[in-house]
Design an enzyme around this catalytic site. Structure first.
Site, PDB file in Angstrom:
ATOM      1  N   ASP A   1       4.403  -1.874  -0.880  1.00 43.30           N
ATOM      2  CA  ASP A   1       3.904  -3.138  -1.422  1.00 43.30           C
ATOM      3  C   ASP A   1       5.128  -3.907  -1.919  1.00 43.30           C
ATOM      4  OD1 ASP A   1       2.340  -5.171  -2.465  1.00 43.30           O
ATOM      5  OD2 ASP A   1       1.836  -4.065  -4.289  1.00 43.30           O
TER       6      ASP A   1
ATOM      7  N   GLU B   1       2.797  -4.349   3.445  1.00 45.05           N
ATOM      8  CA  GLU B   1       1.899  -5.484   3.263  1.00 45.05           C
ATOM      9  C   GLU B   1       2.545  -6.753   3.800  1.00 45.05           C
ATOM     10  OE1 GLU B   1      -0.965  -6.269  -0.227  1.00 45.05           O
ATOM     11  OE2 GLU B   1       0.845  -7.420  -0.678  1.00 45.05           O
TER      12      GLU B   1
ATOM     13  N   ASP C   1       0.874  -1.191  -8.374  1.00 45.72           N
ATOM     14  CA  ASP C   1       1.648  -1.421  -7.143  1.00 45.72           C
ATOM     15  C   ASP C   1       1.717  -0.152  -6.295  1.00 45.72           C
ATOM     16  OD1 ASP C   1       3.081  -4.229  -7.784  1.00 45.72           O
ATOM     17  OD2 ASP C   1       3.068  -2.977  -9.572  1.00 45.72           O
TER      18      ASP C   1
END
Length: 157
Positions: free
Chosen positions: A7, A67, A139
């Site tokens: 992420d 991501e 996260d």
């Protein structure tokens, strides 16, 4: 097979590492790479570079899931894109195949709705990995969800 989910961010890069053994998922590690907001941006990017290299060397993932970043009107947009570039460069330098997923795709795959809440995503990660606790910080849970999305796409549920 090992997968690392990532992420991206400048202040905090979430990561989650999962191993597949006999078609079963095994949680290995998760956490964040945090950078010092008082440092210059280039120093923070270099810190991400070094710390991600260390993680890759330690866990030796075979594939990665990252991501996707969509442009928002925000002062942090350029910084996040630069951090993502560093992440992609590290993965490419290690010859690790990368798959990219939009946040809504991750939420849909993991929690059943592209508009799932953070809590719903965390609960789905816990269920999918048979964890008795919520991965912290968020996260790292997001990174695990990203990795699980790749595994789902590969037919490993």
């Amino acid at each position: 097979m090992r997968i690392i989910g990532i992420d991206p961010g400048l202040g905090r890069v979430g990561y989650g590492i999962i191993e597949i053994q006999n078609e079963k998922k095994k949680f290995l590690d998760c956490g964040v790479i945090e950078t010092d907001k008082n440092k210059k941006e280039e120093d923070r990017l270099y810190e991400i570079f070094n710390d991600l290299n260390t993680l890759i060397n330690q866990w030796k993932p075979d594939i990665a899931a990252v991501e996707k970043f969509f442009f928002y009107k925000s002062s942090t947009t350029i910084s996040v894109v630069q951090a993502r570039g560093v992440i992609m460069m590290v993965l490419a330098s290690k010859n690790i195949q990368v798959s990219e997923y939009a946040p809504s795709q991750v939420k849909l795959t993991i929690a059943g709705s592209g508009k799932a809440s953070k809590k719903e995503v965390i609960e789905a990660v816990m269920f999918n990995l048979n964890l008795n606790y919520a991965p912290k910080p968020d996260d790292s849970a997001d990174a695990l969800a990203i990795a699980l999305t790749k595994l789902n796409e590969a037919g490993i549920n």
